[in-house]
Each structure stands twice: as structure tokens, then as C-alpha cells.
Design a protein around this motif. Structure first.
Motif, short mmCIF file in Angstrom:
data_model
loop_
_atom_site.label_atom_id
_atom_site.label_comp_id
_atom_site.label_asym_id
_atom_site.label_seq_id
_atom_site.Cartn_x
_atom_site.Cartn_y
_atom_site.Cartn_z
N ALA A 222 0.91 -1.10 -0.02
CA ALA A 222 0.11 -0.07 0.00
C ALA A 222 0.91 1.43 0.13
CB ALA A 222 -0.90 0.28 1.08
N GLY A 223 2.03 1.28 0.73
CA GLY A 223 2.82 2.57 0.94
C GLY A 223 3.55 2.50 -0.45
N CYS A 224 3.78 1.54 -0.93
CA CYS A 224 4.80 1.56 -2.18
C CYS A 224 3.98 1.73 -3.30
CB CYS A 224 5.68 0.57 -2.19
SG CYS A 224 6.90 0.33 -0.81
N ALA A 225 2.63 1.72 -3.45
CA ALA A 225 1.81 1.49 -4.66
C ALA A 225 2.06 2.79 -5.66
CB ALA A 225 0.34 1.76 -4.42
N LYS A 226 2.17 3.89 -5.34
CA LYS A 226 2.36 5.12 -5.85
C LYS A 226 3.70 5.40 -6.41
CE LYS A 226 -1.82 7.37 -4.23
NZ LYS A 226 -2.43 8.65 -3.60
N GLN A 227 4.78 4.82 -6.03
CA GLN A 227 6.19 5.03 -6.32
C GLN A 227 6.66 4.03 -7.39
OE1 GLN A 227 7.15 7.51 -4.48
NE2 GLN A 227 9.46 7.60 -4.76
N PRO A 228 6.90 4.82 -8.48
CA PRO A 228 7.55 3.96 -9.61
C PRO A 228 8.60 3.00 -9.32
CG PRO A 228 7.53 6.43 -10.21
CD PRO A 228 7.41 6.24 -8.50
N ALA A 229 8.54 1.79 -9.90
CA ALA A 229 9.61 0.84 -9.37
C ALA A 229 11.09 1.09 -9.86
CB ALA A 229 8.91 -0.62 -9.94
#
Length: 563
Positions: free
Chosen positions: A111-118
Motif C-alpha cells: 500500500a505504501g509503495c503503490a504510487k512510487q515507480p518501481a
């Protein structure tokens, strides 16, 4: 959120404390090496003066030569120790930052990393963390030596000649001053270079992942062109940094050469006039270039500071990701001996991402022996409900309680709950390696039993290498249905009491979807199975359906008798 210059500086200071011992050792040994080097130069000047002007025989200077050689070797050894300890300190900090970043990403969860580009996360985890190492192994020790060595040399020069002392004392501070002026413009260039690097890494990863889509839509050429533009932008940013580095070096060399020339001219005129002795002149002229060596070394490593500042900004952005994941305790006793969980009770649970409330006061009882489906429109909160049960997202209010058949309450642990996402991860490796991701100690018999439950065992046996067959990058050698069944087998390998699945039949052909549904119905006989889905056939097959409205509240809870 972009970190300010002051926050970045404070962050680097905090990191320095992690390797304080190594950095102090580096500074201490480097100081000793410099002092020994100065003593070597003074001894050399005395030897030359004695041989040239005082008529000392060469055979009586053996002891002096041995002393000079010993000082030279000792200086080299201490400088080597300084470089090694500084390198060790830098590597220690770089490794600790990578470890902290991994821990934070784990706490942030999906959930926390969902909006951060891989691609940005990968670049920050690798390039940014590694960019910190030269800052601590080179910049900080050299910054210390830029203070220590010039002061020692100034003290010696002051003893021999006051005019040379004035020249060096006046010209020396000009170099750091101009370096700071140049550094302010260089920092913005370095920030731009890091931005270009992050964009290039993210775009390249996205292109690799979507290569099939790009090819089907005829956008392969456009994708390559875009990558070329980003590569060219990064190249220009890199050359801009190099231009600033050359400018800094030119500034340093100009003032250093000017200062040494002034000392040489003044001493030369005084020697010709007979108002200065050769020994003093020789020592001062030998020490004058050495006065600028720590400044030159500091200048060459100054770009490491600018690079570290830009990298630290990227790392601070990563560390600002919200920590959504809930820490789950491990079971206090082995799962095999613990009473299995047979019921989950949701008591008015509400959940949110940051300030946006997604789930609103959901209450339900989910029992073993019945397949439970969560339905609703996209964005209504189906996946969010699973996230709260998995510990990926904290509850805003309410509680989730787990009970065994005797009514005793149990904590939700990592061992008694398993998760099958909508897009399961297949790592590069064999099928057996992928299955053992959740249970590294699983035996071959355990793999066979789990794959039989998931209905994939017969297919695996048709492969030439069976369980040792390579799955390919992200499961490239497998179909979507095969990946779903393997991920289900991987979850079952842990023998969980609770099994959560997100859209297990999405984008599958009808026959494969029917097979998955039958597998889930079979699994629900011995454990709690909760499925978030849009598939009406799967919803119809469920014995319990939780329908969530668009506003995140539970609009209907229907139950059917278990056949």
C-alpha cells in the motif's frame, strides 16, 4: 516530498555517526601520515643542506638516509591505513542505508509503495546508496586533512620565514572560498543529473515490462526514441558536472601556482641578496606545494559531496513513504501444534490511505468451510479489505479477531495467513524455487501435495525437468492460469488457516477460471478462504458474499447453505 538542503545536511551528519569510529581512525592515521611526510621533507632538506653547503661527507649521512626512508615508509603505511579505514567506514554506511531502506519498504508494504515507480525505488536503493560511499570514505577524511595539514605547515613556515607565512595564509583561504561559490551552482546541476538518472531507470524498466504491449501497438520505435532522449539528457547533465569539476580544479591550480610562485620569487631575491639561508628557503619551497595538496585532494573529492547531497535527497524521499504495514508477530508455537483458526470476526472496521477513508464500519463473520467472496465496484475497497487482514494497511477503527473451533481467540500471525495477489510474482528461477519462496524448508513431498491441491501437479510432471524447470523472468514461460495455480500452490505450501485471494480468475479463459473456482471451493473445506472478485461465476459459487458499496460501506451480506 523533496527534502531541503538543511534537512539533507542533517541527514548526512546523522549517517556520519554510524561509522564514527572508522572515520576517526581514518582522520587520525591520515594526520599521522602527513606529519611523518613533513618530517621526511624537513629531514631531506637538512640532508641536502649538510651535503651541499656544510661539506658533510656522504658516508656519514647513511643514518640520515635511513631515517628519511623509514619516515617515507611509515608515512605510506599510515596513509594506506587511512584509505582503508575510510573505505570501510563508507561501505559500512552505504550498506546500513540499503538495509534501512529495505526495512522501511517492508514497513511501507504494497500500500505504501503503490504510487512510487518501481524504477525510481530500484535506482534509489542501488545508485543513491552507493553514491554515499565516496562522501564518507574520501570527502570527510580529506576535509579533516584540509584543516590539519595546512595548519601544521603554516606553523613550520612561520618558524622559518614570516613573509612566506603571510603569502600562504592569505592565498590558502581563497581556494575554499571560490570552491564554495562554484559548488552552489554545481549542486543544482547534480540534482538535475540525479533526476535524469531516475527518469531513465524508471522508463527503461517500464519499457522492459511492457515490451509486448509496445510491440503490439507499434510503439517500439517511439519507446527507443524516448529512451535515447533521456540518455542524451543524462549525458548532458553528466558533462555539465564534469565542466564544473574542471573549473574547480583550474581555480585551485591557479591560486596554488600563484602562491608558490610568489614564495619562490621572494625567497630567490632574498637568497641573491644574502638575507636568507638555503636551508630555510629549501624547507619552505618544499613545503609550499604540500600546503596546497590537501586543498587539491579536497577539491577532487568535492564532487563526492555534491553527489551525496543529491543522492541523500532521493533517499529521504524514499524514507517519507508512509509505513502502512502492520507488524505481525510470529506464532508462539509451531503451526502444526496450534489450534487452527476457524472464524474471523470483523468488528466495525474502517481503513484509509493517508486521509482518504476507504472502508467504513465493515462487520462480518467469515468461517471455515465456506467460500467467501467480496464484491463491489472498482475502487470500492475490496482489495483494501484484504490488505487490512494481511497487515498491509492499519485499521483506522474497529478490530479483527480470530477464533478457533473452541471459541479461543488467536492472534493473526505471519504463519496462519497467506496471500495470492492479482498479479503474482514469479521470480527468475525454477518452479521449485518459486514454490519455496513462502516455505524454504519444504520437502519435495510437500511440493507435490501443494501442487496437487492447486491442480497443477500433472502439468508440472509433463515438463522435461519437472519441478526443476525454469519459470523464466516473471514467469514468462508459463501461462496466466498456470502462474495463478502455482501461486495458489505456493500459498497452500504454508498450510495457512486463512487464504486471501485478489481477483484469482481475472483475465483467464472460462475453462481455466472454472478450474480455479473448483480449486478454491476445495480449499475452503479445510480453511477460511476470502476472495475479492468481479467474476459473477465465482460470486455465485461462494457460500457467503460481502458486497461493498462505492462509499466503502457494507451494503449486503448474503449466505447460502454449504452443500
Amino acid at each position: 516530498m523533496q527534502a531541503t538542503q538543511q534537512q539533507t545536511g542533517s541527514y548526512l551528519k546523522d549517517l556520519t555517526r554510524r561509522a564514527r569510529t572508522w572515520l576517526m581512525l581514518s582522520a587520525a592515521t591520515s594526520s599521522i601520515a602527513c606529519i611523518l611526510f613533513i618530517l621526511q621533507l624537513c629531514a631531506l632538506a637538512a640532508l641536502v643542506d649538510n651535503l651541499t653547503f656544510k661539506g658533510q661527507p656522504l658516508d656519514t649521512s647513511v643514518t640520515d638516509c635511513i631515517i628519511i626512508l623509514a619516515l617515507s615508509v611509515s608515512s605510506f603505511i599510515f596513509q594506506w591505513l587511512a584509505d582503508m579505514t575510510g573505505k570501510e567506514g563508507g561501505l559500512h554506511i552505504s550498506a546500513s542505508v540499503q538495509r534501512d531502506a529495505l526495512i522501511h519498504l517492508t514497513k511501507a508494504g504494497p500500500a505504501g509503495c503503490a504510487k512510487q515507480p518501481a524504477g525510481q525505488l530500484i535506482t534509489t536503493m542501488t545508485e543513491a546508496a552507493e553514491a554515499l560511499e565516496p562522501y564518507f570514505s574520501q570527502y570527510i577524511p580529506r576535509a579533516v586533512m584540509m584543516v590539519v595539514l595546512p595548519i601544521v605547515i603554516l606553523g613550520i613556515v612561520f618558524h622559518f620565514d614570516i613573509w612566506s607565512f603571510v603569502i600562504l595564509a592569505c592565498t590558502g583561504p581563497l581556494i575554499p572560498f571560490f570552491m564554495v561559490l562554484v559548488g552552489y551552482s554545481a549542486q543544482s546541476i547534480m540534482d538535475r543529473q540525479w533526476t535524469q538518472l531516475v527518469l531513465m531507470g524508471s522508463s527503461f524498466l517500464d519499457s522492459l515490462r511492457g515490451l509486448m504491449t509496445l510491440r503490439l501497438n507499434g510503439q517500439t520505435t517511439n519507446s527507443i526514441t524516448r529512451l535515447e532522449r533521456q540518455t542524451e539528457a543524462h549525458r548532458h547533465a553528466t558533462f555539465s558536472v564534469m565542466r564544473v569539476a574542471f573549473l574547480t580544479s583550474a581555480t585551485l591550480e591557479f591560486f596554488a601556482s600563484l602562491s608558490v610562485a610568489m614564495v619562490a620569487v621572494i625567497f630567490g631575491s632574498r637568497l641573491l641578496a644574502g638575507t636568507a639561508d638555503f636551508r630555510s628557503a629549501f624547507i619552505v619551497l618544499v613545503l609550499a606545494p604540500e600546503y596546497f595538496i590537501p586543498l587539491r585532494n579536497f577539491s577532487s573529492s568535492y564532487h563526492a559531496r555534491q553527489n551525496a547531497m543529491a543522492a541523500a535527497k532521493q533517499l529521504q524521499t524514499l524514507f517519507t513513504l508512509p509505513e502502512y504495514a502492520v507488524a505481525r508477530q510470529s506464532a508462539s508455537e509451531p503451526v502444526s501444534s496450534a489450534a487452527p483458526v476457524t472464524m474471523l470476526k470483523l468488528n466495525d472496521i474502517s481503513a484509509s490511505y493517508e486521509k482518504a477513508l476507504i472502508l467504513k464500519q465493515i462487520s462480518a463473520e467469515i468461517r471455515k468451510g465456506q467460500l467467501t467472496a467480496v464484491s463491489g465496484e472498482s475502487g470500492s475497497g475490496k482489495t483494501t479489505l484484504l490488505y487490512t487482514l494481511m497487515g498491509f494497511l492499519p485499521l483506522r477503527s474497529g478490530s479483527v479477531a480470530a477464533y478457533d473451533a473452541g471459541g479461543a481467540q488467536h492472534p493473526l500471525t505471519e504463519e496462519n495467513i497467506a496471500w495470492v495477489p492479482q498479479r503474482p510474482l514469479m521470480a527468475f528461477g525454477s518452479i521449485a524455487d518459486n514454490l519455496r519462496l513462502g516455505a524454504p524448508e519444504a520437502t519435495d513431498d510437500d511440493l507435490k501435495n501443494a501442487t496437487r491441491q492447486a491442480g497443477i501437479f500433472d502439468f508440472i510432471m509433463t515438463l522435461p525437468e519437472g519441478f526443476n524447470t525454469q519459470a523464466g523472468e516473471r514467469g514468462a514461460r508459463l501461462s496466466g492460469g498456470q502462474i495463478r495455480r502455482l501461486s495458489l500452490a505456493r500459498a497452500l505450501l504454508r498450510n495457512p488457516d486463512i487464504l486471501c485471494l485478489d481477483e484469482p480468475t481475472a483475465n483467464l479463459d472460462p475453462d481455466t477460471a472454472d478450474t480455479i473456482i473448483e480449486m478454491l471451493k476445495s480449499c475452503a473445506k479445510t480453511r477460511i478462504v476470502l476472495v475479492a472478485t468481479h467474476d459473477q461465476k465465482l460470486i455465485s459459487a461462494a457460500q457467503q458474499v460481502l458486497h461493498i458499496n462505492e462509499n466503502g460501506s457494507l451494503s449486503a451480506l448474503t449466505e447460502k447453505a454449504v452443500a
